[in-house]
Design a protein around this motif. Structure first.
Motif, PDB file in Angstrom:
ATOM      1  N   GLY A 139      58.602   3.935  13.419  1.00  0.00           N
ATOM      2  CA  GLY A 139      57.852   4.778  12.498  1.00  0.00           C
ATOM      3  C   GLY A 139      58.415   4.831  11.093  1.00  0.00           C
ATOM      4  O   GLY A 139      58.151   5.775  10.363  1.00  0.00           O
ATOM      5  N   MET A 140      59.207   3.837  10.702  1.00  0.00           N
ATOM      6  CA  MET A 140      59.817   3.831   9.366  1.00  0.00           C
ATOM      7  C   MET A 140      59.110   2.825   8.474  1.00  0.00           C
ATOM      8  O   MET A 140      58.566   1.826   8.940  1.00  0.00           O
ATOM      9  CB  MET A 140      61.297   3.450   9.456  1.00  0.00           C
ATOM     10  CG  MET A 140      62.151   4.466  10.144  1.00  0.00           C
ATOM     11  SD  MET A 140      63.885   4.037  10.077  1.00  0.00           S
ATOM     12  CE  MET A 140      63.971   2.815  11.361  1.00  0.00           C
ATOM     13  N   SER A 141      59.157   3.105   7.182  1.00  0.00           N
ATOM     14  CA  SER A 141      58.608   2.157   6.214  1.00  0.00           C
ATOM     15  C   SER A 141      59.609   1.025   5.998  1.00  0.00           C
ATOM     16  O   SER A 141      60.749   1.082   6.465  1.00  0.00           O
ATOM     17  CB  SER A 141      58.304   2.866   4.893  1.00  0.00           C
ATOM     18  OG  SER A 141      59.504   3.286   4.289  1.00  0.00           O
ATOM     19  N   ALA A 142      59.208   0.025   5.245  1.00  0.00           N
ATOM     20  CA  ALA A 142      60.086  -1.123   4.996  1.00  0.00           C
ATOM     21  C   ALA A 142      61.326  -0.703   4.206  1.00  0.00           C
ATOM     22  O   ALA A 142      62.438  -1.172   4.476  1.00  0.00           O
ATOM     23  CB  ALA A 142      59.327  -2.206   4.246  1.00  0.00           C
ATOM     24  N   PHE A 143      61.159   0.183   3.241  1.00  0.00           N
ATOM     25  CA  PHE A 143      62.298   0.649   2.441  1.00  0.00           C
ATOM     26  C   PHE A 143      63.301   1.409   3.303  1.00  0.00           C
ATOM     27  O   PHE A 143      64.509   1.215   3.175  1.00  0.00           O
ATOM     28  CB  PHE A 143      61.792   1.534   1.299  1.00  0.00           C
ATOM     29  CG  PHE A 143      62.886   2.038   0.408  1.00  0.00           C
ATOM     30  CD1 PHE A 143      63.522   1.179  -0.469  1.00  0.00           C
ATOM     31  CD2 PHE A 143      63.286   3.357   0.457  1.00  0.00           C
ATOM     32  CE1 PHE A 143      64.533   1.629  -1.292  1.00  0.00           C
ATOM     33  CE2 PHE A 143      64.296   3.822  -0.358  1.00  0.00           C
ATOM     34  CZ  PHE A 143      64.920   2.957  -1.238  1.00  0.00           C
ATOM     35  N   GLU A 144      62.810   2.252   4.195  1.00  0.00           N
ATOM     36  CA  GLU A 144      63.703   3.008   5.077  1.00  0.00           C
ATOM     37  C   GLU A 144      64.461   2.079   6.018  1.00  0.00           C
ATOM     38  O   GLU A 144      65.654   2.270   6.259  1.00  0.00           O
ATOM     39  CB  GLU A 144      62.904   4.024   5.890  1.00  0.00           C
ATOM     40  CG  GLU A 144      62.342   5.147   5.049  1.00  0.00           C
ATOM     41  CD  GLU A 144      61.354   5.994   5.808  1.00  0.00           C
ATOM     42  OE1 GLU A 144      60.766   5.493   6.805  1.00  0.00           O
ATOM     43  OE2 GLU A 144      61.149   7.153   5.416  1.00  0.00           O
ATOM     44  N   ARG A 145      63.787   1.053   6.533  1.00  0.00           N
ATOM     45  CA  ARG A 145      64.469   0.088   7.399  1.00  0.00           C
ATOM     46  C   ARG A 145      65.533  -0.684   6.631  1.00  0.00           C
ATOM     47  O   ARG A 145      66.602  -0.988   7.169  1.00  0.00           O
ATOM     48  CB  ARG A 145      63.452  -0.874   8.012  1.00  0.00           C
ATOM     49  CG  ARG A 145      62.564  -0.225   9.044  1.00  0.00           C
ATOM     50  CD  ARG A 145      61.746  -1.243   9.795  1.00  0.00           C
ATOM     51  NE  ARG A 145      60.961  -2.107   8.935  1.00  0.00           N
ATOM     52  CZ  ARG A 145      59.665  -1.979   8.728  1.00  0.00           C
ATOM     53  NH1 ARG A 145      58.992  -1.038   9.330  1.00  0.00           N
ATOM     54  NH2 ARG A 145      59.025  -2.809   7.925  1.00  0.00           N
ATOM     55  N   MET A 146      65.280  -1.000   5.360  1.00  0.00           N
ATOM     56  CA  MET A 146      66.263  -1.708   4.552  1.00  0.00           C
ATOM     57  C   MET A 146      67.508  -0.841   4.344  1.00  0.00           C
ATOM     58  O   MET A 146      68.636  -1.316   4.473  1.00  0.00           O
ATOM     59  CB  MET A 146      65.673  -2.095   3.196  1.00  0.00           C
ATOM     60  CG  MET A 146      66.638  -2.863   2.316  1.00  0.00           C
ATOM     61  SD  MET A 146      66.046  -3.116   0.648  1.00  0.00           S
ATOM     62  CE  MET A 146      66.142  -1.464  -0.007  1.00  0.00           C
ATOM     63  N   ILE A 147      67.317   0.431   4.037  1.00  0.00           N
ATOM     64  CA  ILE A 147      68.440   1.343   3.838  1.00  0.00           C
ATOM     65  C   ILE A 147      69.251   1.470   5.120  1.00  0.00           C
ATOM     66  O   ILE A 147      70.494   1.417   5.102  1.00  0.00           O
ATOM     67  CB  ILE A 147      67.944   2.725   3.353  1.00  0.00           C
ATOM     68  CG1 ILE A 147      67.299   2.618   1.990  1.00  0.00           C
ATOM     69  CG2 ILE A 147      69.079   3.741   3.333  1.00  0.00           C
ATOM     70  CD1 ILE A 147      68.219   2.157   0.890  1.00  0.00           C
ATOM     71  N   ILE A 148      68.576   1.603   6.258  1.00  0.00           N
ATOM     72  CA  ILE A 148      69.268   1.704   7.547  1.00  0.00           C
ATOM     73  C   ILE A 148      70.073   0.437   7.820  1.00  0.00           C
ATOM     74  O   ILE A 148      71.217   0.492   8.275  1.00  0.00           O
ATOM     75  CB  ILE A 148      68.263   1.976   8.684  1.00  0.00           C
ATOM     76  CG1 ILE A 148      67.614   3.347   8.514  1.00  0.00           C
ATOM     77  CG2 ILE A 148      68.915   1.847  10.048  1.00  0.00           C
ATOM     78  CD1 ILE A 148      68.554   4.507   8.695  1.00  0.00           C
TER      79      ILE A 148
END
Length: 100
Positions: A36-45
């Motif tokens: 349920g995360m956006s692409a930006f959130e996945r990149m930060i993670i």
């Protein structure tokens, strides 16, 4: 009579198709990718996970003695391993054959 039945069936079919299209659009909006995360959130993670693994690996290398933090960078590290002792004995000038 038959025409009225046909019209009501056609209108019911149109309503069902509209409901199905609305439900399909809503489903597409709800699915946002992995966890349920956006692409930006996945990149930060992923960046944070990379930094965590790097720091933990460095700490593990320091704890096991593979990396030595010395007070002065000019002093060479002590060689106390068994292999280093064998190398010193094997290649020391005292062990060289003396020509006759």
């Amino acid at each position: 009579m038959v025409d009225d039945l046909r019209r009501s069936a056609a209108s019911d079919l149109d309503e069902m198709l509209d409901d199905a299209e609305r439900a399909g659009k809503k489903r597409r909006r709800k699915s946002k990718g992995f966890l349920g995360m956006s692409a930006f959130e996945r990149m930060i993670i992923s960046i944070l996970f990379f930094m965590l693994v790097t720091v933990l690996g460095l700490l593990l290398l320091i704890a096991t003695g593979r990396i030595v933090l010395s007070a002065s960078p000019a002093s060479p590290p002590k060689k106390t391993g068994a292999l280093d002792r064998v190398r010193r004995l094997r290649f020391s000038p005292a062990s060289w054959p003396v020509p006759a």
